[in-house]
Design a protein around this motif. Sequence first.
Motif, PDB file in Angstrom:
ATOM      1  N   GLY A 161     -15.364  35.832  32.564  1.00  0.00           N
ATOM      2  CA  GLY A 161     -16.758  35.522  32.867  1.00  0.00           C
ATOM      3  C   GLY A 161     -17.621  36.766  32.772  1.00  0.00           C
ATOM      4  N   LEU A 162     -18.904  36.577  32.443  1.00  0.00           N
ATOM      5  CA  LEU A 162     -19.797  37.704  32.201  1.00  0.00           C
ATOM      6  C   LEU A 162     -20.740  38.009  33.369  1.00  0.00           C
ATOM      7  CD1 LEU A 162     -20.714  36.878  28.495  1.00  0.00           C
ATOM      8  CD2 LEU A 162     -19.184  38.681  29.308  1.00  0.00           C
ATOM      9  N   ASP A 163     -20.866  37.078  34.338  1.00  0.00           N
ATOM     10  CA  ASP A 163     -21.698  37.292  35.539  1.00  0.00           C
ATOM     11  C   ASP A 163     -23.126  37.717  35.197  1.00  0.00           C
ATOM     12  OD1 ASP A 163     -19.488  36.685  37.109  1.00  0.00           O
ATOM     13  OD2 ASP A 163     -18.856  38.779  37.267  1.00  0.00           O
ATOM     14  N   GLY A 164     -23.662  37.178  34.140  1.00  0.00           N
ATOM     15  CA  GLY A 164     -25.049  37.476  33.764  1.00  0.00           C
ATOM     16  C   GLY A 164     -25.201  38.567  32.731  1.00  0.00           C
ATOM     17  N   CYS A 165     -24.143  39.303  32.453  1.00  0.00           N
ATOM     18  CA  CYS A 165     -24.199  40.347  31.427  1.00  0.00           C
ATOM     19  C   CYS A 165     -24.087  39.735  30.030  1.00  0.00           C
ATOM     20  CB  CYS A 165     -23.063  41.357  31.643  1.00  0.00           C
ATOM     21  SG  CYS A 165     -23.492  42.752  32.705  1.00  0.00           S
ATOM     22  N   ARG A 166     -24.371  40.570  29.044  1.00  0.00           N
ATOM     23  CA  ARG A 166     -24.204  40.176  27.646  1.00  0.00           C
ATOM     24  C   ARG A 166     -22.878  40.714  27.127  1.00  0.00           C
ATOM     25  NH1 ARG A 166     -28.036  42.866  24.430  1.00  0.00           N
ATOM     26  NH2 ARG A 166     -28.568  44.274  26.143  1.00  0.00           N
ATOM     27  N   SER A 167     -22.160  39.888  26.393  1.00  0.00           N
ATOM     28  CA  SER A 167     -20.861  40.325  25.883  1.00  0.00           C
ATOM     29  C   SER A 167     -21.015  41.568  25.016  1.00  0.00           C
ATOM     30  CB  SER A 167     -20.202  39.194  25.091  1.00  0.00           C
ATOM     31  OG  SER A 167     -21.048  38.731  24.058  1.00  0.00           O
ATOM     32  N   ASN A 168     -20.024  42.451  25.110  1.00  0.00           N
ATOM     33  CA  ASN A 168     -20.102  43.739  24.433  1.00  0.00           C
ATOM     34  C   ASN A 168     -18.688  44.236  24.148  1.00  0.00           C
ATOM     35  OD1 ASN A 168     -20.897  46.477  23.696  1.00  0.00           O
ATOM     36  ND2 ASN A 168     -20.249  47.047  25.778  1.00  0.00           N
ATOM     37  N   ALA A 169     -18.492  44.776  22.957  1.00  0.00           N
ATOM     38  CA  ALA A 169     -17.149  45.187  22.537  1.00  0.00           C
ATOM     39  C   ALA A 169     -16.945  46.696  22.513  1.00  0.00           C
ATOM     40  CB  ALA A 169     -16.859  44.622  21.144  1.00  0.00           C
ATOM     41  N   TRP A 170     -17.980  47.494  22.859  1.00  0.00           N
ATOM     42  CA  TRP A 170     -17.892  48.946  22.664  1.00  0.00           C
ATOM     43  C   TRP A 170     -18.101  49.707  23.961  1.00  0.00           C
ATOM     44  CZ3 TRP A 170     -15.714  49.817  18.277  1.00  0.00           C
ATOM     45  CH2 TRP A 170     -15.922  48.918  17.222  1.00  0.00           C
ATOM     46  N   PRO A 171     -17.389  50.819  24.155  1.00  0.00           N
ATOM     47  CA  PRO A 171     -17.564  51.626  25.370  1.00  0.00           C
ATOM     48  C   PRO A 171     -18.954  52.235  25.491  1.00  0.00           C
ATOM     49  CG  PRO A 171     -15.520  52.216  24.228  1.00  0.00           C
ATOM     50  CD  PRO A 171     -16.295  51.330  23.308  1.00  0.00           C
ATOM     51  N   TYR A 172     -19.558  52.553  24.338  1.00  0.00           N
ATOM     52  CA  TYR A 172     -20.870  53.210  24.325  1.00  0.00           C
ATOM     53  C   TYR A 172     -21.871  52.353  23.566  1.00  0.00           C
ATOM     54  CZ  TYR A 172     -18.172  57.219  25.913  1.00  0.00           C
ATOM     55  OH  TYR A 172     -17.342  58.042  26.643  1.00  0.00           O
ATOM     56  N   ASP A 173     -23.138  52.428  23.982  1.00  0.00           N
ATOM     57  CA  ASP A 173     -24.152  51.672  23.239  1.00  0.00           C
ATOM     58  C   ASP A 173     -24.575  52.458  22.000  1.00  0.00           C
ATOM     59  OD1 ASP A 173     -25.995  53.658  23.992  1.00  0.00           O
ATOM     60  OD2 ASP A 173     -26.928  52.429  25.558  1.00  0.00           O
ATOM     61  N   LYS A 174     -25.530  51.927  21.256  1.00  0.00           N
ATOM     62  CA  LYS A 174     -25.935  52.559  19.996  1.00  0.00           C
ATOM     63  C   LYS A 174     -26.605  53.921  20.198  1.00  0.00           C
ATOM     64  CE  LYS A 174     -26.346  48.223  17.470  1.00  0.00           C
ATOM     65  NZ  LYS A 174     -27.235  47.294  16.733  1.00  0.00           N
ATOM     66  N   ASP A 175     -27.078  54.175  21.418  1.00  0.00           N
ATOM     67  CA  ASP A 175     -27.689  55.483  21.710  1.00  0.00           C
ATOM     68  C   ASP A 175     -26.665  56.487  22.226  1.00  0.00           C
ATOM     69  OD1 ASP A 175     -30.214  54.544  21.009  1.00  0.00           O
ATOM     70  OD2 ASP A 175     -30.576  53.740  23.026  1.00  0.00           O
ATOM     71  N   GLY A 176     -25.408  56.066  22.309  1.00  0.00           N
ATOM     72  CA  GLY A 176     -24.371  56.985  22.784  1.00  0.00           C
ATOM     73  C   GLY A 176     -24.226  57.016  24.286  1.00  0.00           C
ATOM     74  N   THR A 177     -24.851  56.071  25.012  1.00  0.00           N
ATOM     75  CA  THR A 177     -24.754  56.007  26.472  1.00  0.00           C
ATOM     76  C   THR A 177     -23.560  55.144  26.882  1.00  0.00           C
ATOM     77  OG1 THR A 177     -27.164  56.231  26.675  1.00  0.00           O
ATOM     78  CG2 THR A 177     -25.961  55.372  28.597  1.00  0.00           C
ATOM     79  N   TYR A 178     -22.753  55.646  27.807  1.00  0.00           N
ATOM     80  CA  TYR A 178     -21.606  54.884  28.279  1.00  0.00           C
ATOM     81  C   TYR A 178     -22.060  53.635  29.022  1.00  0.00           C
ATOM     82  CZ  TYR A 178     -17.231  53.837  30.740  1.00  0.00           C
ATOM     83  OH  TYR A 178     -16.104  53.229  31.230  1.00  0.00           O
ATOM     84  N   VAL A 179     -21.489  52.501  28.661  1.00  0.00           N
ATOM     85  CA  VAL A 179     -21.854  51.232  29.311  1.00  0.00           C
ATOM     86  C   VAL A 179     -21.026  51.116  30.585  1.00  0.00           C
ATOM     87  CG1 VAL A 179     -22.025  48.741  29.080  1.00  0.00           C
ATOM     88  CG2 VAL A 179     -22.387  50.208  27.073  1.00  0.00           C
ATOM     89  N   ASP A 180     -21.677  51.337  31.725  1.00  0.00           N
ATOM     90  CA  ASP A 180     -20.979  51.407  33.008  1.00  0.00           C
ATOM     91  C   ASP A 180     -21.259  50.155  33.845  1.00  0.00           C
ATOM     92  OD1 ASP A 180     -19.403  52.455  34.954  1.00  0.00           O
ATOM     93  OD2 ASP A 180     -20.578  54.303  35.235  1.00  0.00           O
ATOM     94  N   GLY A 181     -20.619  50.086  34.968  1.00  0.00           N
ATOM     95  CA  GLY A 181     -20.789  48.980  35.908  1.00  0.00           C
ATOM     96  C   GLY A 181     -20.076  49.285  37.194  1.00  0.00           C
ATOM     97  N   PRO A 182     -20.280  48.480  38.223  1.00  0.00           N
ATOM     98  CA  PRO A 182     -19.625  48.741  39.509  1.00  0.00           C
ATOM     99  C   PRO A 182     -18.113  48.558  39.419  1.00  0.00           C
ATOM    100  CG  PRO A 182     -20.696  46.591  39.526  1.00  0.00           C
ATOM    101  CD  PRO A 182     -21.110  47.251  38.256  1.00  0.00           C
ATOM    102  N   GLY A 183     -17.371  49.417  40.106  1.00  0.00           N
ATOM    103  CA  GLY A 183     -15.920  49.309  40.111  1.00  0.00           C
ATOM    104  C   GLY A 183     -15.450  48.105  40.896  1.00  0.00           C
ATOM    105  N   LEU A 184     -14.385  47.522  40.483  1.00  0.00           N
ATOM    106  CA  LEU A 184     -13.829  46.347  41.157  1.00  0.00           C
ATOM    107  C   LEU A 184     -12.486  46.690  41.796  1.00  0.00           C
ATOM    108  CD1 LEU A 184     -14.560  43.588  38.485  1.00  0.00           C
ATOM    109  CD2 LEU A 184     -15.947  44.207  40.470  1.00  0.00           C
TER     110      LEU A 184
END
Length: 278
Positions: free
Chosen positions: A255-278
């Motif tokens: 489940g995505l919990d409101g996020c958009r599906s994504n296959a890469w660790p970094y976005d196109k600007d080179g920023t790490y796609v982070d989120g809260p730890g579980l």
Amino acid sequence: MGRYGRVRRPIRPLVAAGIALAVVIIGAVAVASWPGPEAEADAQGDGAKSGASRAAASPATGTEPEPEPGTTRSPEEPKTKPTPKPTTSADVPVSGPGTFTTAQSQGDPVGSGPPRRYSVQVENGVDVSAADAAGEIEKILAHPQGWAAHGRGSFQLVSSGADFVIRIATPATADKLCLAQGLNTRGELNCETVDGVVVNLRRWVLGSPQFDGEPSEYRHLIINHEVGHEIGLRQHLGCGGPGKLAPVMMQQIKGLDGCRSNAWPYDKDGTYVDGPGL
């Protein structure tokens, strides 16, 4: 009657006989040259039939006969390829022999950071080429938005002497390999083991209903997520907020919990796609 009367009498029968003979000859010629009902019907066809008749009557030369004056050849009908049938779960074998073929491939190191050599194996008896899978994984790990491009590791594809192995296995075999690590993948999930990564064949071929993209894109997420564990990122992440990209270390199949599906660790600007730890 005149002196010419006796001359005319013998001429008349000769003339009549000549006319009769001419009629017979003309009639015979007409009968011999009349094409008959079948030939007449064929003659009413198009110019292609006439060309075919000429070709049959003339000796073979290895070349096509020229079209009749004033006609053109019709272009050959294009050969259409059948539309491939979509792959379904019924097409993916549930189990296999538990033996694997190693891709005999050697690549160049990509990225910077701790060197990591990996090999790719595919379970025998499935419709996935080990060499093709290795080539695809090599491209995934070399992607500008991947781990290698941002100093998280230098990756090299090898056929032997690997630091870790990426195995693509049928659901039953994947479950067995993952359960040995205490992980219950229920015939659906992938896992990381002590010697590498186990990819469920069903996920490799079909993707995930939660992922907004083709199965080929979902493979990027599989490799990046499991290799993320391999390079030391043990913790799963959650969604960073509605509408944001889902972290690659999020279990997006659940489940995505409101996020958009994504296959890469970094976005196109080179920023790490982070989120809260579980």
